[in-house]
Design a protein around this motif. Structure first.
Motif, mmCIF file in Angstrom:
data_model
loop_
_atom_site.group_PDB
_atom_site.id
_atom_site.type_symbol
_atom_site.label_atom_id
_atom_site.label_comp_id
_atom_site.label_asym_id
_atom_site.label_seq_id
_atom_site.Cartn_x
_atom_site.Cartn_y
_atom_site.Cartn_z
ATOM 1 N N ARG A 73 -2.632 2.962 -8.669
ATOM 2 C CA ARG A 73 -3.937 2.901 -8.003
ATOM 3 C C ARG A 73 -4.798 1.725 -8.464
ATOM 4 O O ARG A 73 -5.296 0.953 -7.644
ATOM 5 C CB ARG A 73 -4.714 4.197 -8.228
ATOM 6 C CG ARG A 73 -6.051 4.219 -7.485
ATOM 7 C CD ARG A 73 -6.993 5.260 -8.060
ATOM 8 N NE ARG A 73 -6.391 6.600 -8.071
ATOM 9 C CZ ARG A 73 -6.882 7.622 -8.742
ATOM 10 N NH1 ARG A 73 -7.973 7.468 -9.465
ATOM 11 N NH2 ARG A 73 -6.297 8.803 -8.703
ATOM 12 N N VAL A 74 -4.972 1.571 -9.780
ATOM 13 C CA VAL A 74 -5.887 0.536 -10.287
ATOM 14 C C VAL A 74 -5.336 -0.862 -10.021
ATOM 15 O O VAL A 74 -6.068 -1.763 -9.576
ATOM 16 C CB VAL A 74 -6.151 0.739 -11.794
ATOM 17 C CG1 VAL A 74 -7.052 -0.374 -12.329
ATOM 18 C CG2 VAL A 74 -6.800 2.096 -12.038
ATOM 19 N N GLU A 109 0.898 4.069 -3.022
ATOM 20 C CA GLU A 109 0.573 5.463 -2.740
ATOM 21 C C GLU A 109 1.708 6.398 -3.140
ATOM 22 O O GLU A 109 1.469 7.493 -3.676
ATOM 23 C CB GLU A 109 0.236 5.628 -1.256
ATOM 24 C CG GLU A 109 -1.102 5.002 -0.872
ATOM 25 C CD GLU A 109 -1.390 5.098 0.612
ATOM 26 O OE1 GLU A 109 -0.441 5.395 1.394
ATOM 27 O OE2 GLU A 109 -2.545 4.867 1.019
ATOM 28 N N TYR A 122 -3.205 -1.669 -7.682
ATOM 29 C CA TYR A 122 -3.277 -1.887 -6.230
ATOM 30 C C TYR A 122 -4.681 -2.287 -5.788
ATOM 31 O O TYR A 122 -4.858 -3.235 -5.015
ATOM 32 C CB TYR A 122 -2.829 -0.636 -5.478
ATOM 33 C CG TYR A 122 -3.091 -0.749 -3.992
ATOM 34 C CD1 TYR A 122 -2.337 -1.606 -3.192
ATOM 35 C CD2 TYR A 122 -4.146 -0.044 -3.394
ATOM 36 C CE1 TYR A 122 -2.608 -1.746 -1.839
ATOM 37 C CE2 TYR A 122 -4.419 -0.182 -2.044
ATOM 38 C CZ TYR A 122 -3.654 -1.038 -1.269
ATOM 39 O OH TYR A 122 -3.930 -1.190 0.061
ATOM 40 N N GLU A 123 -5.690 -1.564 -6.265
ATOM 41 C CA GLU A 123 -7.063 -1.871 -5.868
ATOM 42 C C GLU A 123 -7.457 -3.296 -6.260
ATOM 43 O O GLU A 123 -8.244 -3.941 -5.574
ATOM 44 C CB GLU A 123 -8.035 -0.870 -6.503
ATOM 45 C CG GLU A 123 -7.965 0.534 -5.906
ATOM 46 C CD GLU A 123 -8.425 0.582 -4.461
ATOM 47 O OE1 GLU A 123 -9.291 -0.232 -4.079
ATOM 48 O OE2 GLU A 123 -7.903 1.434 -3.709
ATOM 49 N N SER A 124 -6.894 -3.782 -7.356
ATOM 50 C CA SER A 124 -7.250 -5.126 -7.829
ATOM 51 C C SER A 124 -6.555 -6.238 -7.052
ATOM 52 O O SER A 124 -7.016 -7.379 -7.052
ATOM 53 C CB SER A 124 -6.931 -5.258 -9.321
ATOM 54 O OG SER A 124 -5.538 -5.400 -9.534
ATOM 55 N N LYS A 171 0.827 -1.210 0.000
ATOM 56 C CA LYS A 171 0.000 0.000 0.000
ATOM 57 C C LYS A 171 0.859 1.258 0.000
ATOM 58 O O LYS A 171 0.600 2.210 -0.757
ATOM 59 C CB LYS A 171 -0.924 0.001 1.216
ATOM 60 C CG LYS A 171 -1.853 1.212 1.265
ATOM 61 C CD LYS A 171 -2.765 1.171 2.486
ATOM 62 C CE LYS A 171 -3.694 2.382 2.497
ATOM 63 N NZ LYS A 171 -4.573 2.390 3.696
ATOM 64 N N LYS A 206 -5.171 -5.745 -3.661
ATOM 65 C CA LYS A 206 -4.999 -5.471 -2.227
ATOM 66 C C LYS A 206 -5.623 -6.534 -1.329
ATOM 67 O O LYS A 206 -5.126 -6.799 -0.218
ATOM 68 C CB LYS A 206 -5.556 -4.086 -1.885
ATOM 69 C CG LYS A 206 -7.062 -3.956 -2.041
ATOM 70 C CD LYS A 206 -7.540 -2.566 -1.635
ATOM 71 C CE LYS A 206 -9.060 -2.462 -1.735
ATOM 72 N NZ LYS A 206 -9.546 -1.134 -1.300
ATOM 73 N N ASP A 207 -6.699 -7.162 -1.764
ATOM 74 C CA ASP A 207 -7.387 -8.138 -0.920
ATOM 75 C C ASP A 207 -6.999 -9.587 -1.219
ATOM 76 O O ASP A 207 -7.536 -10.512 -0.593
ATOM 77 C CB ASP A 207 -8.904 -7.978 -1.064
ATOM 78 C CG ASP A 207 -9.389 -6.622 -0.559
ATOM 79 O OD1 ASP A 207 -8.811 -6.118 0.425
ATOM 80 O OD2 ASP A 207 -10.326 -6.058 -1.157
#
Length: 490
Positions: free
Chosen positions: A79-80, A45, A82-84, A41, A86-87
């Motif tokens: 960003r994109v 960022e 990472y969002e995909s 993360k 992160k979980d």
């Protein structure tokens, strides 16, 4: 005066980077999922925060593309992506299946060798670093000589952020003295676990020939078929937006437009209305001379250049404000530059008689170059989609969307990625959009659900039954022959 051999220095630097990365990985692989996620993360960022500065650096250094579009790519890669991811579970037990009595454990590979192209230098560095760290690996970035400044600076941003977030020193490294010898050393080193190669065909082949496991992707050359059921205006908008993004340097972007003869004039009219410039025969020959070099490879001078620059380079006088140059073609081959990959705002335009001819032509274009990569299709006819899906030799067939953003997973639900596998047909080890799970070994822990006797007993019983059956048949045959012989004697 001390004389230093740059090649030897680059080799030593590479070995040192690998050694530091391996030591860092030995520490990093003990981190929990939450600790890994916090580092990923922080890196994402930091990359997004510097998206504009790094984009400008990439444009100034390489001369490729449009810096504003490179901001979009950097933001996508940070960003994109990472969002995909992160979980995703990538550390320890990553999947449990109580019903089938097994679970899976994610095991990081070690040191990832990340080869970076000059066309997408900062965004690819961000993307490959993020997916490497997410999967618990260390990464050594191999900077392209023509983009080393912006790649080194990008790596510094990422490395500083990772270290501040608690990552061990050396987890992210970069070659500051790139050379062929250094890249070869990185790929063949015993402590390199995997090569993640994005770039030219020769480099990808070298990665697969290194003896180290590799994920490499070759060139794209995607044809785009506009079916008669398509919304022509929308299809043209998507194609031109895709092809002009960053002046066409993304390999998933369209390279050819294919239409049936009944659609030719309508599509041409819409292309011209939206800013395309159709070359005449003389102009096509002039521009064609600049697309390929004597050795048959793409001329780097045209890569990522604007229509204005391309026209000036080839001595053309095109309409002011033209967005894309289009050449009408009838042939496909290695010697026809328009039927090859063109990482610049140039498209080929083909007209065919019917749907079957369109399918065959698209296959021919892909088999000429770009097989396994990407193709696009604009249609509202489900049967047309099925026909293309069954026959196109690509890993990604994109429906009613742009090649660039559809292939990257931005306008589709594909995994967001800047490395797009081409499958075995394209010389790649996978057909996936590459994500963290491609950079893991997965250990399967499986519980017994049957006893061995249940398997061997059933098979033994079947064999015995067969043998018994055969014996009876043989016995009946013998008895029949004996009866026949006795009858003959009487």
């Amino acid at each position: 005066m001390e004389l230093l051999d740059k090649d030897l220095l680059s080799l030593q630097e590479t070995r040192t980077l690998i050694s530091k990365a391996k030591k860092a990985h030995d520490i990093y692989k003990t981190f929990s999922q939450s600790k890994v996620d916090s580092i990923v993360k922080a890196v994402a960022e930091a990359a997004e925060k510097e998206a504009v500065r790094l984009a400008k650096m990439a444009h100034e250094e390489t001369g490729f593309g449009i810096w504003q579009d490179k901001v979009v790519k950097n933001t996508f890669a940070s960003r994109v992506v990472y969002e995909s991811i992160k979980d995703l579970k990538t550390v320890g037990i990553i999947k449990e299946n109580d019903a089938d009595k097994y679970f899976e454990v994610g095991v990081s590979l070690g040191v990832i060798a990340a080869l970076i192209p000059s066309t997408n230098p900062t965004s690819t560095t961000i993307y490959k670093t993020l997916i490497s760290l997410k999967s618990g690996n260390a990464v050594v970035i191999s900077a392209h000589p023509n983009a080393k400044g912006c790649i080194i600076e990008t790596t510094k941003v990422l490395s500083d952020a990772a270290t501040k977030a608690g990552a061990p020193e050396g987890l992210i490294g970069v070659t500051t003295m790139p050379s062929l010898g250094a890249t070869t050393e990185l790929m063949k080193h015993n402590d390199t676990a995997l090569i993640l190669a994005t770039g030219g065909e020769a480099m990808v082949k070298a990665a697969y020939s290194s003896g180290t496991p590799a994920i490499g992707v070759g060139p794209g050359n995607g044809p785009s078929f506009i079916d008669k059921s398509a919304d022509v205006k929308l299809a043209v908008k998507r194609i031109l937006a895709s092809k002009t993004f960053d002046n066409g340097v993304i390999c998933a972007s369209e390279q050819s437009i294919v239409v049936e003869s009944c659609m030719k004039e309508a599509v041409k009219e819409e292309l011209i209305k939206q800013g395309a410039y159709f070359l005449n025969e003389v102009e096509s020959k002039k521009l064609g001379k600049f697309i390929l070099r004597a050795n048959g490879t793409m001329n780097p001078q045209i890569v990522g250049k604007s229509v204005e620059s391309l026209a000036k380079m080839s001595g053309l006088n095109v309409k002011e404000g033209s967005r894309v140059l289009i050449s009408e073609e009838t042939t496909v081959g290695k010697n026809n530059p328009y039927s090859r990959e063109k990482l610049t705002p140039i498209l080929a335009f083909y007209t065919v008689d019917n749907l079957e001819s369109a399918i065959k032509l698209c296959i021919e274009i892909l088999m000429n170059e770009g097989k396994g990569h990407t193709s696009t299709l604009h249609t509202e006819d489900k049967e047309v989609i099925k026909a293309f899906a069954l026959r196109m030799p690509v890993a990604r067939l994109l429906i009613n969307t742009s090649g660039t953003f559809g292939g990257l997973g931005a306008t589709t639900n594909l995994i967001p990625a800047l490395t797009l596998g081409c499958g075995a047909i394209g010389g790649s080890s996978t057909s996936d959009n590459i994500g963290p799970l491609n950079l893991l070994n997965i250990k399967r822990v499986a519980f017994g659900v049957k006893e061995q006797e249940e398997i061997t007993g059933n098979i033994t019983s079947e064999v015995s039954s067969t043998e018994t059956s055969m014996s009876k048949d043989q016995l009946e045959l013998i008895i029949r022959k004996v009866v026949e012989q006795l009858s003959a004697l009487s």
